[in-house]
Design an enzyme around this catalytic site. Structure first.
Site, PDB file in Angstrom:
ATOM      1  N   SER A 229       0.833  -1.195   0.000  1.00 61.33           N
ATOM      2  CA  SER A 229       0.000   0.000   0.000  1.00 61.33           C
ATOM      3  C   SER A 229       0.874   1.253   0.000  1.00 61.33           C
ATOM      4  O   SER A 229       1.699   1.426  -0.887  1.00 61.33           O
ATOM      5  CB  SER A 229      -0.961  -0.044   1.191  1.00 61.33           C
ATOM      6  OG  SER A 229      -1.947   0.957   1.098  1.00 61.33           O
ATOM      7  N   GLU A 355      -9.195  -3.820  -4.892  1.00 62.29           N
ATOM      8  CA  GLU A 355      -8.461  -2.799  -4.139  1.00 62.29           C
ATOM      9  C   GLU A 355      -9.357  -1.680  -3.609  1.00 62.29           C
ATOM     10  O   GLU A 355      -9.086  -1.082  -2.579  1.00 62.29           O
ATOM     11  CB  GLU A 355      -7.367  -2.187  -5.025  1.00 62.29           C
ATOM     12  CG  GLU A 355      -6.265  -3.126  -5.457  1.00 62.29           C
ATOM     13  CD  GLU A 355      -5.218  -3.356  -4.392  1.00 62.29           C
ATOM     14  OE1 GLU A 355      -5.431  -2.942  -3.231  1.00 62.29           O
ATOM     15  OE2 GLU A 355      -4.189  -3.968  -4.713  1.00 62.29           O
ATOM     16  N   HIS A 466      -8.177  -4.907  -0.469  1.00 61.72           N
ATOM     17  CA  HIS A 466      -6.872  -4.288  -0.272  1.00 61.72           C
ATOM     18  C   HIS A 466      -6.243  -4.769   1.029  1.00 61.72           C
ATOM     19  O   HIS A 466      -6.905  -4.821   2.062  1.00 61.72           O
ATOM     20  CB  HIS A 466      -7.039  -2.764  -0.243  1.00 61.72           C
ATOM     21  CG  HIS A 466      -5.775  -2.007  -0.040  1.00 61.72           C
ATOM     22  ND1 HIS A 466      -4.863  -1.805  -1.055  1.00 61.72           N
ATOM     23  CD2 HIS A 466      -5.258  -1.391   1.055  1.00 61.72           C
ATOM     24  CE1 HIS A 466      -3.851  -1.095  -0.588  1.00 61.72           C
ATOM     25  NE2 HIS A 466      -4.063  -0.829   0.685  1.00 61.72           N
TER      26      HIS A 466
END
Length: 546
Positions: A229, A355, A466
């Site tokens: 991330s 995501e 995610h």
């Protein structure tokens, strides 16, 4: 009598702090650091790698620490850097449970926090000596540049598994300044040359690794930077710094859910700077940045916490993130990629399939086509043309069967527009930037691998959410082995005939490794899905960087 007792207690406390319990030691300069042992590994935690960025060093570039001297307790992590307050979207049932788990384990606020937070951690095989010359994996945590800390990730599992594979590695993690303290953005910040301090902290930590990792048994010429991330975005931006010159700080990169993002000039963050200046009483100061250095930490944090967080309505249009500052980032990162000003090193990059779902829960009040289109225009692309909006409407339709979580049909539609927004955010911020990086670097870089994680697809509303691929690394999955082999040999594959071979990525076959649920955990696919949609988002992003 009372004063003598207090003096005795003070002396005992000072002695106890200076001389920790017996454990493994490592010598750095004239300092001795005492760590802990656990099975086949040793941990040395909370080592300061730069001077505390407090007082006049607040909002300044990280300064190298003075040579170590004395004995130090390295048995526990240091405090986290300042955390942004979190307002979670209100979701109930199984979805709410899933959101709480992910947010608390990956994006949860970590306390205690402190301005004096620039510390680094090393996990090594117990048998490693200064002559071992082991490869090094440097982990950069994620959290939207607003949250996070190394202490929620157990590097011991990586090192233990590397020993079991016969390819022992050293694991390193570090803190870096977050939110307004690490990513303050304005014309004043630009003029002072102190933008992107969080990225500068990471760079300083990498310099520390070069100087000291030999003492732990590591080889400074065999460093791989790795993150997820915001950590993966950071890794990609480290590849772009100095026109792609790594300065010998790392030789490879591994990026989970993060690539060079389309960000504009650092003055795009002016409104957040001005807000903090006003809230801290610095508006009338001749030098507002100098004034902010004098504001009490608690007051500064309170002002920062009034700004939008990662789960706010504007979501992934983050208040605090890296921006083009003219020093660390000389241009929009995606333009730098286009110009091939990126380190030509082996790398791995990939995404989770869904995501955008986690970050779209704050937009459930958007229920009509017109509302979504207006949100896209005002929140992400203020300069978008009518023709581009019409393309957006076609390529990201309100049809819930085409939204994210992908391939779940009519399920998971929390609102009429949720899956559409989730598809847009996931592609725009994560998937399209990854594809752009591949498209522009693979022609001159033959050592690239890419993946898509479709695990946990049955998770209600969130799907292959995610951060879910973190479980595949720290939880002992196949990605853990691929990572270790990549760090050790610059190739994620095993020589074993029983191991699934991950092909290199090229623009002809465009093969992605797929991690999936079910009886066949690994397979291959082609990176051509939603191609027109992502091309549109890349075009508009280049024209309208946030």
């Amino acid at each position: 009598m009372r004063s003598r007792i207090l003096l005795s207690l003070a002396l005992y406390t000072a002695y106890a702090a200076a001389v920790p319990a017996v454990g493994p030691t490592v010598k750095l300069d004239s300092g001795t650091f005492v760590g802990t042992s656990s099975g086949l590994t040793q941990k040395f935690l909370g080592i300061p790698f730069a001077k505390p960025p407090v007082g006049d060093l607040r909002f300044r570039l990280p300064q190298p620490n003075a040579p170590y001297n004395g004995t130090f307790d390295a048995t526990s992590f240091g405090p986290s850097c300042a955390q942004q307050s979190v307002d979670l979207p209100i979701v109930s049932g199984l979805t709410g449970d899933a959101v709480d788990y992910i947010v608390n384990s990956i994006y949860g606020q970590v306390f205690p926090d402190s301005e004096d937070c620039l510390s680094i951690n090393v996990v090594k095989p117990a048998t490693a000596t200064p002559g071992s010359k082991l490869p090094v994996a440097v982990w950069i945590f994620g959290g939207g540049f607003e949250l996070g800390n190394p202490n929620i990730y157990d590097g011991g599992v990586i090192v233990s598994r590397s020993i079991a594979l016969g390819s022992p590695v050293i694991y390193v993690s570090m803190n870096y300044r977050l939110t307004g303290l690490g990513f303050l953005a304005s014309k004043e910040v630009k003029a002072a040359g102190v933008g992107n301090l969080g990225l500068q902290d990471q760079r300083q930590a990498l310099r520390w690794v070069q100087k000291y990792i030999t003492q732990f048994g590591g080889d400074p010429s065999k460093v791989t930077i790795w993150g997820e991330s915001a950590g993966a975005i950071s890794v990609s931006l480290q590849m772009l710094a100095n026109g792609g010159n790594t300065e010998g700080l790392f030789r490879a990169a591994f990026m989970e859910s993060g690539a060079p993002i389309p960000v504009g000039d650092i003055t795009h963050g002016q409104k957040y700077y001005d807000s903090i200046v006003a809230d801290t009483g610095c508006s009338k100061a001749a030098d507002t940045l100098a004034c902010l250095r004098t504001v009490p930490y608690a007051s500064l944090k309170a002002a920062i916490n009034k700004t939008p967080g990662i789960f706010s309505f504007q979501s992934l249009n983050l208040a605090w993130l890296p921006r083009t500052d003219g020093v660390f980032l000389t241009e929009n990162p995606q333009v730098l990629v286009q110009k091939n000003k990126v380190a030509n090193i082996p790398y791995i990059t990939g995404n989770c399939d869904d995501e955008g779902t986690l970050f779209s829960l704050s937009t459930l009040n958007l229920t009509t086509d017109a509302q979504v289109e207006n949100w896209v225009k005002t929140n992400f692309f203020p300069g978008v043309t009518d023709a581009q909006i019409n393309q957006f409407k076609t390529l990201y339709p309100p049809d819930i069967t085409q939204g994210s979580p992908f391939d779940t049909g009519i399920l998971n539609a929390l609102s009429p527009q949720f899956k559409r927004i989730a598809a847009f955010q996931g592609d725009g911020v994560f998937q399209a930037p990854r594809r752009w990086l591949l498209q522009n670097t693979v022609p001159t870089n033959p050592n690239v691998w890419s993946y898509i994680s479709k695990r946990l697809k049955a998770l209600p509303v969130l799907g292959s959410v995610h951060a879910s691929d973190i479980l595949n690394v720290y939880g002992g999955g196949e990605m853990q082995d691929y990572l270790i082999r990549f760090v050790a040999t610059l190739n994620p594959n095993s020589n074993s005939l029983l191991s699934f071979q991950w092909p290199k990525f090229d623009l002809k076959s465009r093969q992605l490794l797929v991690f999936q649920d079910g009886l066949i955990p690994l397979t291959l696919t082609t990176d051509t899905y939603r191609q027109d949609a992502m091309n549109l988002l890349t075009t508009v992003s280049l024209e309208n960087p946030v």
